[in-house]
Design a protein around this motif. Structure first.
Motif, PDB file in Angstrom:
ATOM      1  N   LYS A   8       1.002  -1.252   0.058  1.00  0.00           N
ATOM      2  CA  LYS A   8       0.090  -0.018  -0.058  1.00  0.00           C
ATOM      3  C   LYS A   8       0.893   1.302  -0.007  1.00  0.00           C
ATOM      4  CE  LYS A   8      -3.204   0.412   2.794  1.00  0.00           C
ATOM      5  NZ  LYS A   8      -4.431  -0.009   4.033  1.00  0.00           N
ATOM      6  N   LEU A   9       1.957   1.218   0.739  1.00  0.00           N
ATOM      7  CA  LEU A   9       3.016   2.149   0.930  1.00  0.00           C
ATOM      8  C   LEU A   9       3.501   2.644  -0.422  1.00  0.00           C
ATOM      9  CD1 LEU A   9       4.670   4.547   2.267  1.00  0.00           C
ATOM     10  CD2 LEU A   9       5.921   2.825   2.996  1.00  0.00           C
ATOM     11  N   LYS A  10       3.929   1.566  -1.212  1.00  0.00           N
ATOM     12  CA  LYS A  10       4.548   1.428  -2.581  1.00  0.00           C
ATOM     13  C   LYS A  10       3.329   2.141  -3.475  1.00  0.00           C
ATOM     14  CE  LYS A  10       5.497  -1.599  -6.506  1.00  0.00           C
ATOM     15  NZ  LYS A  10       5.441  -3.000  -6.989  1.00  0.00           N
ATOM     16  N   THR A  11       2.301   1.920  -3.636  1.00  0.00           N
ATOM     17  CA  THR A  11       1.201   2.557  -4.567  1.00  0.00           C
ATOM     18  C   THR A  11       1.213   4.101  -4.219  1.00  0.00           C
ATOM     19  OG1 THR A  11       0.147   0.338  -4.742  1.00  0.00           O
ATOM     20  CG2 THR A  11      -0.913   2.597  -5.049  1.00  0.00           C
ATOM     21  N   PHE A  12       1.166   4.286  -2.770  1.00  0.00           N
ATOM     22  CA  PHE A  12       1.191   5.738  -2.231  1.00  0.00           C
ATOM     23  C   PHE A  12       2.253   6.620  -2.979  1.00  0.00           C
ATOM     24  CE2 PHE A  12       0.428   9.376   0.027  1.00  0.00           C
ATOM     25  CZ  PHE A  12      -0.836   9.314   0.611  1.00  0.00           C
ATOM     26  N   LEU A  13       3.625   6.037  -2.850  1.00  0.00           N
ATOM     27  CA  LEU A  13       4.740   6.627  -3.027  1.00  0.00           C
ATOM     28  C   LEU A  13       4.723   6.795  -4.706  1.00  0.00           C
ATOM     29  CD1 LEU A  13       7.160   4.890  -0.666  1.00  0.00           C
ATOM     30  CD2 LEU A  13       6.476   7.067  -0.614  1.00  0.00           C
ATOM     31  N   ILE A  14       4.346   5.905  -5.190  1.00  0.00           N
ATOM     32  CA  ILE A  14       4.237   5.911  -6.843  1.00  0.00           C
ATOM     33  C   ILE A  14       3.346   7.194  -7.322  1.00  0.00           C
ATOM     34  CG2 ILE A  14       3.421   4.707  -9.105  1.00  0.00           C
ATOM     35  CD1 ILE A  14       4.518   2.205  -7.913  1.00  0.00           C
ATOM     36  N   VAL A  15       2.199   7.295  -6.688  1.00  0.00           N
ATOM     37  CA  VAL A  15       1.432   8.415  -7.076  1.00  0.00           C
ATOM     38  C   VAL A  15       2.105   9.533  -6.677  1.00  0.00           C
ATOM     39  CG1 VAL A  15      -0.835   9.598  -6.331  1.00  0.00           C
ATOM     40  CG2 VAL A  15      -0.696   7.074  -6.568  1.00  0.00           C
ATOM     41  N   MET A  16       2.769   9.885  -5.634  1.00  0.00           N
ATOM     42  CA  MET A  16       3.551  11.015  -5.121  1.00  0.00           C
ATOM     43  C   MET A  16       4.654  11.208  -5.997  1.00  0.00           C
ATOM     44  SD  MET A  16       4.459  10.812  -1.181  1.00  0.00           S
ATOM     45  CE  MET A  16       5.852  12.091  -1.130  1.00  0.00           C
ATOM     46  N   THR A  17       5.169  10.348  -6.653  1.00  0.00           N
ATOM     47  CA  THR A  17       6.365  10.451  -7.887  1.00  0.00           C
ATOM     48  C   THR A  17       5.639  11.096  -8.977  1.00  0.00           C
ATOM     49  OG1 THR A  17       7.509   8.570  -7.023  1.00  0.00           O
ATOM     50  CG2 THR A  17       7.881   9.343  -9.255  1.00  0.00           C
ATOM     51  N   LEU A  18       4.410  10.559  -9.121  1.00  0.00           N
ATOM     52  CA  LEU A  18       3.652  10.995 -10.394  1.00  0.00           C
ATOM     53  C   LEU A  18       3.258  12.377 -10.362  1.00  0.00           C
ATOM     54  CD1 LEU A  18       2.182  10.678 -13.274  1.00  0.00           C
ATOM     55  CD2 LEU A  18       0.178   9.940 -11.987  1.00  0.00           C
ATOM     56  N   VAL A  19       2.754  12.914  -9.059  1.00  0.00           N
ATOM     57  CA  VAL A  19       2.698  14.227  -8.459  1.00  0.00           C
ATOM     58  C   VAL A  19       3.757  15.243  -9.051  1.00  0.00           C
ATOM     59  CG1 VAL A  19       1.731  16.019  -7.079  1.00  0.00           C
ATOM     60  CG2 VAL A  19       0.816  13.858  -7.281  1.00  0.00           C
ATOM     61  N   ALA A  20       5.064  14.689  -8.372  1.00  0.00           N
ATOM     62  CA  ALA A  20       6.385  15.434  -8.650  1.00  0.00           C
ATOM     63  C   ALA A  20       6.523  15.595 -10.027  1.00  0.00           C
ATOM     64  CB  ALA A  20       7.304  14.774  -7.729  1.00  0.00           C
ATOM     65  N   VAL A  21       6.775  14.782 -10.704  1.00  0.00           N
ATOM     66  CA  VAL A  21       7.262  14.530 -12.102  1.00  0.00           C
ATOM     67  C   VAL A  21       6.140  15.496 -13.003  1.00  0.00           C
ATOM     68  CG1 VAL A  21       7.642  13.330 -14.341  1.00  0.00           C
ATOM     69  CG2 VAL A  21       8.144  12.407 -12.114  1.00  0.00           C
ATOM     70  N   VAL A  22       5.140  15.646 -12.751  1.00  0.00           N
ATOM     71  CA  VAL A  22       4.273  16.531 -13.345  1.00  0.00           C
ATOM     72  C   VAL A  22       4.486  17.736 -13.345  1.00  0.00           C
ATOM     73  CG1 VAL A  22       1.698  17.294 -13.875  1.00  0.00           C
ATOM     74  CG2 VAL A  22       2.163  14.774 -13.836  1.00  0.00           C
ATOM     75  N   SER A  23       4.731  18.023 -11.947  1.00  0.00           N
ATOM     76  CA  SER A  23       5.022  19.396 -11.453  1.00  0.00           C
ATOM     77  C   SER A  23       6.433  19.801 -11.875  1.00  0.00           C
ATOM     78  CB  SER A  23       5.162  19.487  -9.922  1.00  0.00           C
ATOM     79  OG  SER A  23       5.725  20.844  -9.502  1.00  0.00           O
ATOM     80  N   ASP A  24       7.374  18.992 -12.353  1.00  0.00           N
ATOM     81  CA  ASP A  24       8.666  19.256 -12.586  1.00  0.00           C
ATOM     82  C   ASP A  24       8.810  19.478 -13.980  1.00  0.00           C
ATOM     83  OD1 ASP A  24      11.319  19.552 -11.710  1.00  0.00           O
ATOM     84  OD2 ASP A  24      11.823  17.355 -12.321  1.00  0.00           O
TER      85      ASP A  24
END
Length: 397
Positions: A8-24
């Motif tokens: 569950k943590l892995k899935t949450f962290l992947i979503v965080m990565t997506l948000v970060a990359v879009v912003s970047d």
């Protein structure tokens, strides 16, 4: 139960990565247009120097945060760094000073770059067997983030205001801050979980001395070649295409991201293991670069598709190779070393791309990148002999 929490943590962290990359990635395809519309700067060298400055900040940011993460957990770092990055992004939205924009936006990148810690953190909470599929999936997340960022950035530049990109960036940073804080406070996620492997399987003594350095140098050339064709790609496309819209340019820029989705699906079907296939990927990349260098819409689109397949496979396989030869305790540090070389390649490309385009035209970066891919192929072929020996020894261990 802890393993379930880890997933569950892995899935949450992947979503965080997506948000970060879009912003970047919002501004990546549009630096030339942004500086012209916002500050009236039309000299290609200014774009190259700014891009180089960003790369330099990322180069020093990630190793710094990797070192800090030895003492402070990744999520605790992200809560504060992303909050600061968000505030600085808001300042970039409001300022009209070119000098202030340069200084503040680069400091923003320093803090924003801490999100890169999420990548090795995810690999620490899963088993080695999951690495190939997870690294491939994370690469697609980065490509997908690039697609969304490019399209969203194009819409913002075309229909709203270039400065508004920094409002979206700030929102992305604050979302990451909130998500990190939520993970730390919630009991639903095993944030302290680390999956340990048997020491014998990844014995550092089996790794030839200097292999990480050699991989770093090889990927430096690969990333130099890849990023050399990026900053002015949308300008190159608009120089011969009948479609001048920034949205269309951003879509063309993002084609490799769409291809990466297909490549991931095929890789999962094949259930490919390990890092095999790097040589094939580099050879396919050469074909893609040749086609992109022909100023014709159909040729460039076909070239982007072929190149997208190649660069996805190449980058994923190199990452898999690195983590095959590392241990969970060393993931952040080893990855930061490789990331340093990769960004050094991007930095060298950025410092020179403006000069190259200004002096020789928009097609020359593709020719130089072709040479870079060829050199990467030759060097990897030489180093591969020692890597193959390591794999045999690891298999016997």
């Amino acid at each position: 139960m802890s393993l379930h929490k880890g997933m569950k943590l892995k899935t949450f962290l992947i979503v965080m990565t997506l948000v970060a990359v879009v912003s970047d990635y919002l501004l990546h395809p549009f630096y030339p247009q942004f500086f012209e519309l916002r500050f009236g700067m039309t000299n290609p060298k200014n774009v190259g120097y700014y891009f180089a400055a960003i790369c330099f900040m990322v180069m020093i940011a990630f190793p710094f945060w990797a070192y800090v993460s030895k003492k402070i957990s990744e999520l605790n770092i992200l809560v504060y760094t992303q909050a600061i990055a968000g505030v600085l992004a808001l300042y970039c939205y409001y300022t009209t000073s070119y000098i202030n924009f340069w200084i503040v936006s680069l400091i923003m990148v320093l803090f924003k770059g801490s999100y890169l810690l999420v990548y090795p953190y995810i690999l620490k909470i899963i088993t080695k067997e999951e690495h190939p599929s997870t690294i491939g999936f994370l690469s697609v997340v980065v490509h997908l983030g690039g697609i969304l960022g490019a399209v969203l950035g194009g819409i913002t530049v075309d229909y709203i205001n270039p400065s508004s990109i920094f409002l979206i960036m700030a929102a992305g940073d604050f979302i990451q801050m909130a998500m990190s804080g939520y993970l730390l406070k919630s009991k639903k996620y095993a944030t302290d979980l680390i999956i340990s492997e048997e020491p014998a399987v990844t014995d550092k003594k089996l790794i030839p001395k200097g292999l990480i350095l050699k991989l770093g140098l090889i990927t430096l050339i690969l990333y130099f070649s890849d990023f050399l064709i990026r900053p002015f790609f949308s300008t190159y496309w608009e120089s011969f295409s009948m479609y001048k819209s920034k949205l269309v340019s951003g879509t063309m820029y993002a084609i490799p991201g769409f291809v990466a989705l297909v490549a991931l699906w095929i890789n999962n079907k094949r259930k490919a293991k390990g890092h095999e296939g790097i040589i094939n990927a580099l050879c396919i990349g050469l074909v893609g670069l040749v086609l992109q260098g022909i100023p014709n819409e159909a040729s460039v689109i076909l070239g982007r598709i072929i190149y997208g397949w190649a660069i996805f496979q190449g980058v994923v396989k190199f990452d898999i190779l690195l983590f095959e030869l590392s241990t969970p305790e060393s993931y952040s540090v080893d990855y930061s070393k490789i990331h340093f070389f990769q960004n050094l390649g991007v930095l060298i490309a950025s410092l020179n791309v403006g000069i190259i385009v200004d002096g020789f035209g928009l097609r020359v970066p593709f020719i130089i990148a072709l040479g870079g891919f060829t050199l990467t192929l030759v060097l990897y072929f030489i180093v591969f002999k020692s890597v193959r020996k390591v794999r045999k020894q690891l298999a016997k261990a």
